[in-house]
Design a protein around this motif. Sequence first.
Motif, PDB file in Angstrom:
ATOM      1  N   GLN A 315       0.828  -1.199   0.000  1.00 63.34           N
ATOM      2  CA  GLN A 315       0.000   0.000   0.000  1.00 63.34           C
ATOM      3  C   GLN A 315       0.867   1.255   0.000  1.00 63.34           C
ATOM      4  OE1 GLN A 315      -3.118  -0.081   3.022  1.00 63.34           O
ATOM      5  NE2 GLN A 315      -3.364  -2.291   2.732  1.00 63.34           N
ATOM      6  N   PHE A 316       1.903   1.261   0.841  1.00 64.55           N
ATOM      7  CA  PHE A 316       2.813   2.408   0.861  1.00 64.55           C
ATOM      8  C   PHE A 316       3.531   2.565  -0.482  1.00 64.55           C
ATOM      9  CE2 PHE A 316       3.115   2.043   5.688  1.00 64.55           C
ATOM     10  CZ  PHE A 316       2.384   3.199   5.900  1.00 64.55           C
ATOM     11  N   GLU A 317       3.891   1.441  -1.082  1.00 66.35           N
ATOM     12  CA  GLU A 317       4.572   1.488  -2.376  1.00 66.35           C
ATOM     13  C   GLU A 317       3.678   2.133  -3.424  1.00 66.35           C
ATOM     14  OE1 GLU A 317       5.249  -2.031  -5.349  1.00 66.35           O
ATOM     15  OE2 GLU A 317       6.900  -2.033  -3.898  1.00 66.35           O
ATOM     16  N   GLN A 318       2.407   1.743  -3.439  1.00 69.16           N
ATOM     17  CA  GLN A 318       1.464   2.322  -4.396  1.00 69.16           C
ATOM     18  C   GLN A 318       1.324   3.830  -4.197  1.00 69.16           C
ATOM     19  OE1 GLN A 318      -2.355   0.048  -4.609  1.00 69.16           O
ATOM     20  NE2 GLN A 318      -1.260  -1.431  -3.346  1.00 69.16           N
ATOM     21  N   ILE A 319       1.206   4.240  -2.947  1.00 69.52           N
ATOM     22  CA  ILE A 319       1.002   5.660  -2.648  1.00 69.52           C
ATOM     23  C   ILE A 319       2.231   6.473  -3.034  1.00 69.52           C
ATOM     24  CG2 ILE A 319       0.662   7.326  -0.781  1.00 69.52           C
ATOM     25  CD1 ILE A 319      -0.923   5.036   0.668  1.00 69.52           C
ATOM     26  N   GLY A 320       3.400   5.991  -2.642  1.00 67.32           N
ATOM     27  CA  GLY A 320       4.622   6.738  -2.910  1.00 67.32           C
ATOM     28  C   GLY A 320       4.911   6.893  -4.386  1.00 67.32           C
ATOM     29  N   ASN A 321       4.500   5.916  -5.193  1.00 63.24           N
ATOM     30  CA  ASN A 321       4.772   5.963  -6.636  1.00 63.24           C
ATOM     31  C   ASN A 321       3.701   6.703  -7.431  1.00 63.24           C
ATOM     32  OD1 ASN A 321       7.198   4.545  -6.568  1.00 63.24           O
ATOM     33  ND2 ASN A 321       6.193   2.549  -6.728  1.00 63.24           N
ATOM     34  N   ALA A 322       2.590   7.052  -6.794  1.00 63.78           N
ATOM     35  CA  ALA A 322       1.447   7.607  -7.527  1.00 63.78           C
ATOM     36  C   ALA A 322       1.634   9.092  -7.846  1.00 63.78           C
ATOM     37  CB  ALA A 322       0.169   7.416  -6.704  1.00 63.78           C
ATOM     38  N   VAL A 323       0.930   9.532  -8.875  1.00 66.45           N
ATOM     39  CA  VAL A 323       0.813  10.952  -9.184  1.00 66.45           C
ATOM     40  C   VAL A 323      -0.205  11.559  -8.222  1.00 66.45           C
ATOM     41  CG1 VAL A 323       0.260  12.648 -10.975  1.00 66.45           C
ATOM     42  CG2 VAL A 323       1.209  10.410 -11.610  1.00 66.45           C
ATOM     43  N   PRO A 324       0.068  12.697  -7.587  1.00 68.73           N
ATOM     44  CA  PRO A 324      -0.947  13.328  -6.735  1.00 68.73           C
ATOM     45  C   PRO A 324      -2.225  13.599  -7.520  1.00 68.73           C
ATOM     46  CG  PRO A 324       1.188  14.348  -6.358  1.00 68.73           C
ATOM     47  CD  PRO A 324       1.347  13.443  -7.544  1.00 68.73           C
ATOM     48  N   CYS A 325      -3.352  13.131  -6.998  1.00 72.98           N
ATOM     49  CA  CYS A 325      -4.616  13.195  -7.744  1.00 72.98           C
ATOM     50  C   CYS A 325      -4.999  14.624  -8.100  1.00 72.98           C
ATOM     51  CB  CYS A 325      -5.733  12.568  -6.921  1.00 72.98           C
ATOM     52  SG  CYS A 325      -5.429  10.876  -6.410  1.00 72.98           S
ATOM     53  N   LEU A 326      -4.817  15.553  -7.171  1.00 73.13           N
ATOM     54  CA  LEU A 326      -5.226  16.927  -7.420  1.00 73.13           C
ATOM     55  C   LEU A 326      -4.364  17.568  -8.498  1.00 73.13           C
ATOM     56  CD1 LEU A 326      -7.058  19.264  -6.766  1.00 73.13           C
ATOM     57  CD2 LEU A 326      -5.612  19.802  -4.784  1.00 73.13           C
ATOM     58  N   LEU A 327      -3.081  17.269  -8.504  1.00 77.75           N
ATOM     59  CA  LEU A 327      -2.205  17.768  -9.564  1.00 77.75           C
ATOM     60  C   LEU A 327      -2.647  17.196 -10.910  1.00 77.75           C
ATOM     61  CD1 LEU A 327       0.259  19.311 -10.556  1.00 77.75           C
ATOM     62  CD2 LEU A 327       1.679  17.371  -9.838  1.00 77.75           C
ATOM     63  N   ALA A 328      -2.955  15.889 -10.928  1.00 74.41           N
ATOM     64  CA  ALA A 328      -3.427  15.256 -12.163  1.00 74.41           C
ATOM     65  C   ALA A 328      -4.702  15.905 -12.662  1.00 74.41           C
ATOM     66  CB  ALA A 328      -3.661  13.763 -11.924  1.00 74.41           C
ATOM     67  N   ARG A 329      -5.595  16.229 -11.746  1.00 75.12           N
ATOM     68  CA  ARG A 329      -6.857  16.863 -12.137  1.00 75.12           C
ATOM     69  C   ARG A 329      -6.601  18.189 -12.846  1.00 75.12           C
ATOM     70  NH1 ARG A 329     -11.526  18.333  -7.714  1.00 75.12           N
ATOM     71  NH2 ARG A 329     -12.594  19.937  -8.925  1.00 75.12           N
ATOM     72  N   HIS A 330      -5.681  18.992 -12.322  1.00 71.10           N
ATOM     73  CA  HIS A 330      -5.365  20.270 -12.964  1.00 71.10           C
ATOM     74  C   HIS A 330      -4.773  20.064 -14.363  1.00 71.10           C
ATOM     75  CE1 HIS A 330      -6.104  23.403  -9.907  1.00 71.10           C
ATOM     76  NE2 HIS A 330      -5.883  22.448  -9.033  1.00 71.10           N
ATOM     77  N   VAL A 331      -3.907  19.066 -14.499  1.00 72.03           N
ATOM     78  CA  VAL A 331      -3.261  18.830 -15.794  1.00 72.03           C
ATOM     79  C   VAL A 331      -4.278  18.344 -16.824  1.00 72.03           C
ATOM     80  CG1 VAL A 331      -1.519  17.461 -17.004  1.00 72.03           C
ATOM     81  CG2 VAL A 331      -1.008  18.423 -14.747  1.00 72.03           C
ATOM     82  N   PHE A 332      -5.150  17.418 -16.436  1.00 73.00           N
ATOM     83  CA  PHE A 332      -6.176  16.946 -17.362  1.00 73.00           C
ATOM     84  C   PHE A 332      -7.137  18.071 -17.738  1.00 73.00           C
ATOM     85  CE2 PHE A 332      -5.150  12.529 -16.002  1.00 73.00           C
ATOM     86  CZ  PHE A 332      -5.027  11.966 -17.260  1.00 73.00           C
ATOM     87  N   ALA A 333      -7.470  18.914 -16.782  1.00 69.16           N
ATOM     88  CA  ALA A 333      -8.365  20.031 -17.077  1.00 69.16           C
ATOM     89  C   ALA A 333      -7.756  20.944 -18.131  1.00 69.16           C
ATOM     90  CB  ALA A 333      -8.669  20.818 -15.794  1.00 69.16           C
ATOM     91  N   ALA A 334      -6.454  21.207 -18.003  1.00 64.26           N
ATOM     92  CA  ALA A 334      -5.778  22.043 -18.994  1.00 64.26           C
ATOM     93  C   ALA A 334      -5.725  21.350 -20.357  1.00 64.26           C
ATOM     94  CB  ALA A 334      -4.373  22.378 -18.511  1.00 64.26           C
ATOM     95  N   ALA A 335      -5.475  20.038 -20.348  1.00 65.00           N
ATOM     96  CA  ALA A 335      -5.344  19.296 -21.604  1.00 65.00           C
ATOM     97  C   ALA A 335      -6.657  19.223 -22.368  1.00 65.00           C
ATOM     98  CB  ALA A 335      -4.829  17.889 -21.312  1.00 65.00           C
ATOM     99  N   PHE A 336      -7.773  19.051 -21.632  1.00 65.54           N
ATOM    100  CA  PHE A 336      -9.071  18.863 -22.274  1.00 65.54           C
ATOM    101  C   PHE A 336      -9.915  20.129 -22.321  1.00 65.54           C
ATOM    102  CE2 PHE A 336      -7.936  14.475 -21.455  1.00 65.54           C
ATOM    103  CZ  PHE A 336      -8.483  13.789 -22.533  1.00 65.54           C
ATOM    104  N   GLY A 337      -9.412  21.230 -21.754  1.00 65.89           N
ATOM    105  CA  GLY A 337     -10.188  22.464 -21.750  1.00 65.89           C
ATOM    106  C   GLY A 337     -11.409  22.391 -20.868  1.00 65.89           C
ATOM    107  N   ILE A 338     -11.282  21.683 -19.712  1.00 65.16           N
ATOM    108  CA  ILE A 338     -12.383  21.522 -18.765  1.00 65.16           C
ATOM    109  C   ILE A 338     -12.101  22.394 -17.548  1.00 65.16           C
ATOM    110  CG2 ILE A 338     -13.650  19.882 -17.319  1.00 65.16           C
ATOM    111  CD1 ILE A 338     -12.652  17.668 -19.190  1.00 65.16           C
TER     112      ILE A 338
END
Length: 350
Positions: A315-338
Amino acid sequence: MIVDLFAGPGGLDVGATQLGLKVTGIERDTAACETRRAAGLATVEGDVRDYGPADFPGATGLAGSPPCQPFSVGGKGRGRAALDTVLRLAGWLAERRSITRETAGFDDERTGLVLEPLRWALEAVDAGRPFRTVVLEQVSTVLPVWEAFAGILRGEGYSVATGRLSAEEYGVPQTRVRAFLVASLDREVRLPEPTHQRYRKGDQQGQGALGLLPWVSMADAIGWGMTDRPALTVAVGTAAGGPDPSCVGGSGARATLYGERDAGRWVDCARIVAAEDLPAYRGGRRDTIRLSVQDAALLQSFPADHPWRGSRTKQFEQIGNAVPCLLARHVFAAAFGIPVAAPNASSAAA
């Protein structure tokens, strides 16, 4: 629909689904796949090298966060040492040459995986069904690879933006810096504008550029820890069995944690978390500051109820390797114009 390569427990995918986008992730780690399924994320358990765009004919978007260990400053650096070779092989892909034998020759097989998103993107172009949008993430040292990809994708008609983003500038309670690539066939793309102030040593919350929200401290996010700054990058784990909120392999980062605590800029967690997770200072000896699974996940901006699966270590391994969800949300919003503030928005690109 977006196909997410190396999808992990869902860091990119949670951010995308909060915007109403549909994502199917490919991941070969069984524990991460169990976490994804429990969270309701569409999942294909397998190796991305065994698949291609033809297996996902309905996908109009591509995302990916290849394994970072070969390129991390906290690892052995085999990927960084092989950077020139990786860039050369990216050029080969652009020329539609096979790189199978060359990638098999890397000391660390994960090094060549950074080239997989480009293979997918170009195969889709050649099949006449190009991905309309591409979003890629990696550790900061991989930016030259993304810049090489950008040149190749521009040659295929994409608008492309690359750069480094610091997580606290998007409301994530840690100062993780990552390299991103965003590409689109449908719009001129840019990386997202910061919504929060950048953390700088000595600055107080609320001081800084006008119009930006204050950065979020570690204590703000999880109720204990540093009150005067965000957490440092959440490490995958320690010999003690859990992560500490410092960068991987960074003794200086741990010194920062201890300095914050010793200076009194620290909220005691004794009444909040289990004893084995306490920040300890016993008998004059500084022990590693450790986080619970829930704490580490919140510092990565995962939802509080994200259903982690696998052993505690996994579980710790998954968390440490993950992209922060909120940062991802901002990037996808910029990419898709949402609009990023519209978590339930629907999109034709979904």
